[in-house]
Design a protein around this motif. Sequence first.
Motif, mmCIF file in Angstrom:
data_model
loop_
_atom_site.group_PDB
_atom_site.id
_atom_site.type_symbol
_atom_site.label_atom_id
_atom_site.label_comp_id
_atom_site.label_asym_id
_atom_site.label_seq_id
_atom_site.Cartn_x
_atom_site.Cartn_y
_atom_site.Cartn_z
ATOM 1 N N SER A 171 0.825 -1.204 0.000
ATOM 2 C CA SER A 171 0.000 0.000 0.000
ATOM 3 C C SER A 171 0.864 1.260 0.000
ATOM 4 O O SER A 171 1.656 1.468 0.922
ATOM 5 N N PRO A 172 0.732 2.132 -0.991
ATOM 6 C CA PRO A 172 1.464 3.403 -0.970
ATOM 7 C C PRO A 172 1.106 4.254 0.242
ATOM 8 O O PRO A 172 1.969 4.934 0.810
ATOM 9 N N ALA A 173 -0.162 4.214 0.662
ATOM 10 C CA ALA A 173 -0.600 5.029 1.794
ATOM 11 C C ALA A 173 0.068 4.618 3.099
ATOM 12 O O ALA A 173 0.203 5.431 4.017
ATOM 13 N N LEU A 174 0.492 3.347 3.183
ATOM 14 C CA LEU A 174 1.139 2.851 4.402
ATOM 15 C C LEU A 174 2.659 2.854 4.293
ATOM 16 O O LEU A 174 3.350 2.324 5.168
ATOM 17 N N GLY A 175 3.182 3.447 3.217
ATOM 18 C CA GLY A 175 4.627 3.509 3.051
ATOM 19 C C GLY A 175 5.213 2.192 2.603
ATOM 20 O O GLY A 175 6.333 1.834 2.988
ATOM 21 N N GLY A 176 4.473 1.465 1.768
ATOM 22 C CA GLY A 176 4.909 0.144 1.346
ATOM 23 C C GLY A 176 6.076 0.168 0.378
ATOM 24 O O GLY A 176 6.549 1.216 -0.061
ATOM 25 N N GLY A 177 6.546 -1.033 0.040
ATOM 26 C CA GLY A 177 7.645 -1.177 -0.914
ATOM 27 C C GLY A 177 8.862 -1.831 -0.304
ATOM 28 O O GLY A 177 9.078 -1.808 0.913
ATOM 29 N N ALA A 178 9.677 -2.421 -1.166
ATOM 30 C CA ALA A 178 10.866 -3.144 -0.721
ATOM 31 C C ALA A 178 11.908 -2.210 -0.113
ATOM 32 O O ALA A 178 12.599 -2.575 0.833
ATOM 33 N N LEU A 179 12.036 -0.995 -0.643
ATOM 34 C CA LEU A 179 13.100 -0.101 -0.176
ATOM 35 C C LEU A 179 12.896 0.296 1.279
ATOM 36 O O LEU A 179 13.807 0.156 2.099
ATOM 37 N N LEU A 180 11.707 0.810 1.614
ATOM 38 C CA LEU A 180 11.484 1.283 2.976
ATOM 39 C C LEU A 180 11.390 0.135 3.966
ATOM 40 O O LEU A 180 11.836 0.255 5.113
ATOM 41 N N ASP A 181 10.820 -0.993 3.553
ATOM 42 C CA ASP A 181 10.638 -2.087 4.501
ATOM 43 C C ASP A 181 11.906 -2.892 4.709
ATOM 44 O O ASP A 181 12.222 -3.275 5.836
ATOM 45 N N LEU A 182 12.650 -3.165 3.629
ATOM 46 C CA LEU A 182 13.829 -4.021 3.719
ATOM 47 C C LEU A 182 15.115 -3.328 3.265
ATOM 48 O O LEU A 182 16.170 -3.527 3.853
ATOM 49 N N GLY A 183 15.023 -2.519 2.212
ATOM 50 C CA GLY A 183 16.218 -1.887 1.667
ATOM 51 C C GLY A 183 16.920 -0.958 2.641
ATOM 52 O O GLY A 183 18.123 -0.722 2.531
#
Length: 323
Positions: A171-183
Amino acid sequence: MTSGSSKVRWGILGTGAIAERFLHGLRAVPDAEAVAVGSRDQSTADRFADRWDIPRRHGSYQALAEDDDVDVVYVATPHSAHHDATVMCLEAGRGVLCEKPLALDAAQAGAMVETARRNGRFLMEGMWTRFAPAMIEAVRLVGSGAIGRVRTLTADIGWRADYDPASRLFSPALGGGALLDLGVYPVALASAFLGEPAGIDARAEFAPTGVDSQVAITLTGNGGEVALLLASIETDLPARAVISGTEGRIEIEEWFNPTSLTLVPRGGEPRVLSFPRRANGFEYEAAAVTELVRAGAQESPRMPWAESLRVADVLDRIRSLTG
């Protein structure tokens, strides 16, 4: 801490899986205790508190922030709520350990640091990897010259997540994506060993929601050092880091929560150093923050504000490159 209190009193803001994992580690810290939990819903707070035997349960984040029986709050919300929850707690007089990434971008991170500074309160980004004994030993070995001058660093992290456009990962609204969560992990690792990057290149693949599902990053240092980093929520990656220098290398398996490292000197025999966990790995970060809060510190020398701001800036620059 209040006068005469024997333990540092923790509040848990958020009741998801990461909060459970942190509490498992916190239970292994003798000088700490979880005394309160805050959720957006009273029934959720009650169920979580019953499960973990936490005496104080609040049906709002604000109520937890205003609980004077809490010394420090662990912010365990999705990324999108980190800034507001942290600022609220700091303004209310609580110290904060905020789960990584510290914020969605460098501007938010800067505002959080400024709030901590203005209120004289503790703040740290929850980069638990920095506090693992194996990683502390890797830093010591590099600093002692055991592998000579560092020239390259490689690190990957990833696991396949089932696609769900409403989940925090997609979810873009929750700040999703590989970079922010794991990168953020390999970027912080490169920052620890190479410092401020002189150059950045990055490419990404995207999920249907528009968040990055895979990202490949190249960082170059001022002395010609090179870091090659990879993060993915599309596939399971080996989670291996290698720090190579002119006189050898350090290999770390499951480097984000390691229990060993291998020192491979140039022309010599590999040597394995083991560091068994006491709990699940979160205990080292929890213990460090507990002692810092007890001592009245505002920031951690192992994960200082300047380091979190640098990592946040690099993440911003990577996203500008990947679009």
